[in-house]
Motif scaffolding. Structure first.
Motif, mmCIF file in Angstrom:
data_model
loop_
_atom_site.group_PDB
_atom_site.id
_atom_site.type_symbol
_atom_site.label_atom_id
_atom_site.label_comp_id
_atom_site.label_asym_id
_atom_site.label_seq_id
_atom_site.Cartn_x
_atom_site.Cartn_y
_atom_site.Cartn_z
ATOM 1 N N LEU A 137 56.168 -9.113 -93.713
ATOM 2 C CA LEU A 137 56.253 -7.840 -94.288
ATOM 3 C C LEU A 137 57.570 -7.280 -93.883
ATOM 4 C CD1 LEU A 137 52.592 -6.465 -94.141
ATOM 5 C CD2 LEU A 137 53.739 -7.648 -95.952
ATOM 6 N N ARG A 146 58.723 -10.023 -97.723
ATOM 7 C CA ARG A 146 60.146 -10.677 -97.819
ATOM 8 C C ARG A 146 60.040 -11.538 -98.997
ATOM 9 N NH1 ARG A 146 64.749 -8.793 -94.629
ATOM 10 N NH2 ARG A 146 64.125 -7.970 -92.804
ATOM 11 N N SER A 156 69.378 -2.945 -102.844
ATOM 12 C CA SER A 156 69.611 -2.372 -101.542
ATOM 13 C C SER A 156 68.096 -1.989 -101.295
ATOM 14 C CB SER A 156 70.578 -1.443 -101.270
ATOM 15 O OG SER A 156 72.006 -1.875 -101.485
ATOM 16 N N SER A 202 60.503 8.455 -91.231
ATOM 17 C CA SER A 202 60.963 7.623 -92.603
ATOM 18 C C SER A 202 59.732 8.005 -93.748
ATOM 19 C CB SER A 202 61.359 6.268 -92.637
ATOM 20 O OG SER A 202 60.094 5.625 -92.076
ATOM 21 N N HIS A 253 60.489 0.801 -81.888
ATOM 22 C CA HIS A 253 60.027 1.578 -83.058
ATOM 23 C C HIS A 253 58.900 2.517 -82.538
ATOM 24 C CE1 HIS A 253 57.928 2.377 -86.797
ATOM 25 N NE2 HIS A 253 59.139 2.211 -87.523
ATOM 26 N N ASN A 285 62.039 -3.776 -100.511
ATOM 27 C CA ASN A 285 61.106 -2.685 -100.333
ATOM 28 C C ASN A 285 60.526 -2.277 -101.780
ATOM 29 O OD1 ASN A 285 63.083 -1.221 -101.457
ATOM 30 N ND2 ASN A 285 62.672 0.782 -99.926
ATOM 31 N N ARG A 315 63.444 8.959 -84.118
ATOM 32 C CA ARG A 315 61.965 9.431 -84.795
ATOM 33 C C ARG A 315 61.903 10.876 -83.879
ATOM 34 N NH1 ARG A 315 62.264 6.592 -88.128
ATOM 35 N NH2 ARG A 315 60.788 5.066 -88.977
ATOM 36 N N ASP A 325 74.181 0.354 -98.648
ATOM 37 C CA ASP A 325 72.974 -0.421 -98.085
ATOM 38 C C ASP A 325 71.798 0.469 -97.787
ATOM 39 O OD1 ASP A 325 74.096 -3.346 -97.645
ATOM 40 O OD2 ASP A 325 75.591 -2.106 -97.010
ATOM 41 N N ASP A 326 71.665 1.586 -96.949
ATOM 42 C CA ASP A 326 70.630 2.362 -97.211
ATOM 43 C C ASP A 326 71.252 3.831 -96.995
ATOM 44 O OD1 ASP A 326 72.018 2.780 -94.536
ATOM 45 O OD2 ASP A 326 70.281 1.831 -93.419
ATOM 46 N N VAL A 365 56.105 -4.722 -85.048
ATOM 47 C CA VAL A 365 57.641 -4.259 -85.557
ATOM 48 C C VAL A 365 57.673 -2.971 -86.177
ATOM 49 C CG1 VAL A 365 58.614 -6.609 -85.860
ATOM 50 C CG2 VAL A 365 57.190 -5.432 -87.731
ATOM 51 N N GLY A 366 56.354 -2.341 -86.675
ATOM 52 C CA GLY A 366 56.507 -1.156 -87.391
ATOM 53 C C GLY A 366 55.246 -0.497 -87.284
ATOM 54 N N ARG A 390 68.983 -14.531 -93.267
ATOM 55 C CA ARG A 390 68.881 -13.921 -91.813
ATOM 56 C C ARG A 390 69.088 -14.636 -90.663
ATOM 57 N NH1 ARG A 390 64.389 -11.384 -91.517
ATOM 58 N NH2 ARG A 390 65.074 -9.844 -90.061
ATOM 59 N N GLY A 438 60.183 -3.517 -94.469
ATOM 60 C CA GLY A 438 60.252 -1.869 -94.804
ATOM 61 C C GLY A 438 58.701 -1.248 -94.572
ATOM 62 N N GLY A 439 59.135 0.274 -94.658
ATOM 63 C CA GLY A 439 57.930 0.702 -94.454
ATOM 64 C C GLY A 439 56.508 0.612 -95.507
HETATM 65 FE FE1 DHE Z 1 64.787 -3.539 -92.031
HETATM 66 C C1 DHE Z 1 63.048 -0.729 -93.156
HETATM 67 C C2 DHE Z 1 67.075 -2.921 -94.455
HETATM 68 C C3 DHE Z 1 66.607 -5.952 -90.851
HETATM 69 C C4 DHE Z 1 62.335 -3.948 -89.649
HETATM 70 N N1 DHE Z 1 65.103 -2.275 -93.576
HETATM 71 C C5 DHE Z 1 64.112 -1.042 -93.880
HETATM 72 C C6 DHE Z 1 64.780 -0.389 -95.014
HETATM 73 C C7 DHE Z 1 65.813 -0.973 -95.381
HETATM 74 C C8 DHE Z 1 66.164 -2.242 -94.433
HETATM 75 C C9 DHE Z 1 66.570 -0.543 -96.623
HETATM 76 C C10 DHE Z 1 63.948 0.928 -95.727
HETATM 77 C C11 DHE Z 1 63.106 0.395 -96.628
HETATM 78 C C12 DHE Z 1 61.486 1.038 -96.632
HETATM 79 O O1 DHE Z 1 61.175 1.342 -95.419
HETATM 80 O O2 DHE Z 1 61.020 1.132 -97.625
HETATM 81 N N2 DHE Z 1 66.582 -4.379 -92.483
HETATM 82 C C13 DHE Z 1 67.380 -3.992 -93.630
HETATM 83 C C14 DHE Z 1 68.497 -4.732 -93.448
HETATM 84 O O3 DHE Z 1 69.485 -4.687 -94.332
HETATM 85 C C15 DHE Z 1 68.514 -5.574 -92.431
HETATM 86 C C16 DHE Z 1 69.690 -5.363 -91.480
HETATM 87 C C17 DHE Z 1 68.807 -7.161 -92.663
HETATM 88 C C18 DHE Z 1 67.944 -7.585 -93.851
HETATM 89 O O4 DHE Z 1 68.301 -8.698 -94.376
HETATM 90 O O5 DHE Z 1 66.883 -7.123 -94.107
HETATM 91 C C19 DHE Z 1 67.167 -5.310 -91.900
HETATM 92 N N3 DHE Z 1 64.730 -4.658 -90.537
HETATM 93 C C20 DHE Z 1 65.395 -5.698 -90.127
HETATM 94 C C21 DHE Z 1 64.768 -6.371 -89.084
HETATM 95 O O6 DHE Z 1 65.379 -7.587 -88.697
HETATM 96 C C22 DHE Z 1 63.910 -5.866 -88.466
HETATM 97 C C23 DHE Z 1 63.993 -5.110 -87.268
HETATM 98 C C24 DHE Z 1 62.512 -6.853 -88.477
HETATM 99 C C25 DHE Z 1 62.128 -7.360 -89.778
HETATM 100 O O7 DHE Z 1 60.695 -6.937 -89.619
HETATM 101 O O8 DHE Z 1 62.661 -8.017 -90.549
HETATM 102 C C26 DHE Z 1 63.431 -4.679 -89.532
HETATM 103 N N4 DHE Z 1 63.244 -2.491 -91.442
HETATM 104 C C27 DHE Z 1 62.069 -3.000 -90.429
HETATM 105 C C28 DHE Z 1 61.287 -1.956 -90.389
HETATM 106 C C29 DHE Z 1 61.357 -0.920 -91.226
HETATM 107 C C30 DHE Z 1 62.651 -1.403 -92.042
HETATM 108 C C31 DHE Z 1 60.238 -1.886 -89.123
HETATM 109 C C32 DHE Z 1 60.613 0.127 -91.602
HETATM 110 C C33 DHE Z 1 61.062 1.450 -90.718
HETATM 111 C C34 DHE Z 1 60.226 2.693 -90.819
HETATM 112 O O9 DHE Z 1 59.775 3.197 -89.860
HETATM 113 O O10 DHE Z 1 60.101 3.012 -92.010
#
Ligand code: DHE
Length: 521
Positions: A167, A185, A258, A520, A461, A211, A416, A325-326, A504-505, A57, A169-170
């Motif tokens: 950390l 991660r 994913s 979510s 968020h 996640n 949200r 992807d999601d 971030v969350g 990333r 994902g949620g």
């Molecule tokens: Fe996330 C959740 C994928 C980049 C912050 N992100 C998720 C989830 C997925 C996902 C599949 C749901 C999992 C769960 O909650 O159990 N995120 C991805 C990507 O594919 C992406 C674009 C690139 C990557 O390689 O991961 C990506 N995500 C990011 C960020 O750059 C963010 C903004 C900052 C960070 O912390 O890395 C980010 N992702 C978040 C957050 C959630 C999240 C805060 C939970 C959201 C929620 O309210 O549930």
């Protein structure tokens, strides 16, 4: 050390980093400067893992800047005085290249990494604080890798503790809201007691993780990895590893995972694979068998001959048109709509039938994991932000047609709402005004107001209190600019502002465990 470095740099310069001698030199640099914190095998230690999957990333320039300047508030020193640009480039090339021996993380490695709380003192019998334990917010602060627990009635922190690095994902909760599970991660899973305010157990389930999901009975934690290509089942009690499930399609082609979610009404985990067009359903619990309507419901024989495997975690494989992807579930978990960032558009899967039944033309890369459900013009809809288009798309889940679109000021990450709140909130993180949130009326899809909690600072968020009265917004900046801003969700008056380090969350326990349609899960 400096003399050694200079000679190493001379070697690097002579060989231009491409031949065997140059590779040896960058490896030597790594061994001398990085291995003590990041591990000789690059799997991580006190510092994070330095493997291609861990770094993909980050742009090379960002990695080079970190080597040169270090990272504030961490043990990462600045090497800019000791290394010239070529040596730094050599290190960047080294850590972003695949190791000669493919990384491995076996069930024995997982078991050996486990840290369990000393159980000579029993867990507390009730929360050790006075706040409503179900109206807590778990706030992930990425700036210094901490978690804050916030009283959702008084908006005051009741605890703050260090998390694992990065950390993502949620966090996921047990059905009673007592325990929370975090994934980092780098593959660390942490179980935390929200009553006693202490870590119960930790384990490293993988080298790079997407996640996790927790079964409704709390018995199983399923972890989705990208490295190695595995799903890992852990005991929800003490995080002991139960099984490592290779993530591979029915022909044996390995895939990154994913994401994994738990579908409580189906008593199953749903798993999307990033590199192969398959969706999995894995039932949990002794004898758990989801109910299907009108089809053969036999896990042993499978929905389609030969597609279900035996074992403690049998896999029901559903063929897709493209990897996902999601994705997003309808509230009854009968339907799933998933997006492929590479292929574009979205596929609708009827989970009872076990096949793709429709495709939805959504050119803007829908971020379905951040979608929400509500009723629009009397019809059940899913609304989703888009990662590649300045719009929120509204899709009728009875016909799977796009029936509405809200133009925003930029692509957004998170949408949200709350059953008791009149409006839904979306960010515009990737547009020209990332400091401004839009509040949308779901009845008309009109924009009600724009909120800029801190001009010039990223606002992205949102999560509601359990009664839906207040919306908490992240100003996702490092300290001292980061903050959590509490708004009255009907009048948009600012109620409170708490300093936070890149929050971030944030996750409201009640809304998560009750599966509010506005957030979510
Ligand atoms: Fe996330 C959740 C994928 C980049 C912050 N992100 C998720 C989830 C997925 C996902 C599949 C749901 C999992 C769960 O909650 O159990 N995120 C991805 C990507 O594919 C992406 C674009 C690139 C990557 O390689 O991961 C990506 N995500 C990011 C960020 O750059 C963010 C903004 C900052 C960070 O912390 O890395 C980010 N992702 C978040 C957050 C959630 C999240 C805060 C939970 C959201 C929620 O309210 O549930």
């Amino acid at each position: 050390m400096r003399a050694w470095l200079l000679s190493a740099i001379a070697l690097v310069a002579t060989h231009g980093f491409h031949g065997p001698a140059a590779a040896e030199t960058s490896e030597d640099l790594y061994t001398e400067l990085c291995a003590s914190c990041h591990g000789a095998d690059r799997y991580g230690g006190t510092g994070p893992a330095l493997l291609p999957e861990s770094l993909d990333r980050l742009k090379p320039e960002r990695i080079a800047a970190t080597i040169a300047e270090g990272r504030p508030a961490t043990q990462m020193p600045a090497f800019g005085e000791d290394l010239d640009a070529q040596a730094i480039a050599a290190l960047v090339g080294f850590v972003t290249s695949a190791p000669p021996t493919p990384p491995s993380w076996t069930i024995a490695d997982i078991a050996a990494s486990r840290i369990v709380r000393d159980d000579t003192t029993p867990l507390v019998a009730a929360p050790i604080y006075g706040a409503d334990p179900l109206n807590l917010f778990v706030v992930v602060e990425a700036g210094d890798h901490h978690v804050t627990l916030l009283d959702g009635d008084r908006f005051v922190p009741i605890a703050r503790f260090p998390s694992r690095f990065a950390l993502h994902g949620g966090p996921k909760f047990t059905a009673d809201g007592r325990f929370v599970f975090f994934a980092s991660r780098d593959g660390w899973v942490t179980k935390y007691d929200l009553w006693g305010l202490e870590v119960v157990a930790e384990v490293r389930a993988g080298l790079n993780t997407r996640n996790l999901a927790v079964s409704e009975d709390g018995e199983i934690v399923m972890v989705a990895n990208t490295l190695p290509r595995t799903l890992v089942a852990l005991s929800g009690d003490d995080l002991a590893p139960l099984a490592v499930i290779p993530a591979a399609d029915r022909h044996g082609t390995a895939s990154r995972v994913s994401a994994v979610y738990q579908a409580a009404p189906r008593a199953s985990f749903i798993v999307a694979l990033k590199d192969v067009p398959e969706l999995w359903e894995i039932p949990y619990g002794a004898g758990a068998r989801p109910v299907y309507s009108g089809f053969v419901h036999n896990w042993e024989e499978g929905m389609t001959e030969g597609l279900v495997e035996q074992g403690p975690f049998p896999i029901r494989r559903i063929a897709l048109e493209a990897p996902l992807d999601d994705f997003f579930f309808t509230p009854d978990y009968r339907w799933l709509i998933g997006a492929s960032r590479a292929a574009g558009g979205a596929q609708v899967v009827n989970l009872n039938v076990g096949r793709v039944v429709a495709t939805v033309p959504l050119p803007g890369l829908p971020h379905l994991g951040s979608g929400i459900a509500f009723t629009y013009q009397g019809r059940p809809v899913l609304a989703t932000p888009n990662l590649g288009e300045a719009a929120v798309s509204v899709i009728a889940t009875d016909t799977w047609e796009v029936i509405g679109r809200v133009a925003t000021g930029g692509p957004g990450f998170f949408l949200r709402g709350h059953e008791s709140s009149p409006y839904v909130w979306v960010d515009q993180s990737m547009g020209p005004a990332p400091d401004t949130l839009l509040v949308i009326d779901p009845a008309t899809l009109g924009i009600v107001t724009r909120l800029t909690p801190s001009p010039g600072k990223l606002a992205n968020h949102v999560e509601f209190t359990r009664d839906g009265r207040y919306a908490l917004v992240s100003v996702s900046e490092p300290a001292p600019d980061g903050a959590l801003v509490v708004y009255d969700a009907a009048t948009f008056q600012e109620i409170a502002r708490l300093a936070m380090n890149k929050p971030v969350g944030k996750y409201n326990i009640f809304n998560k465990i009750k599966r509010s349609t506005g957030t979510s899960h």
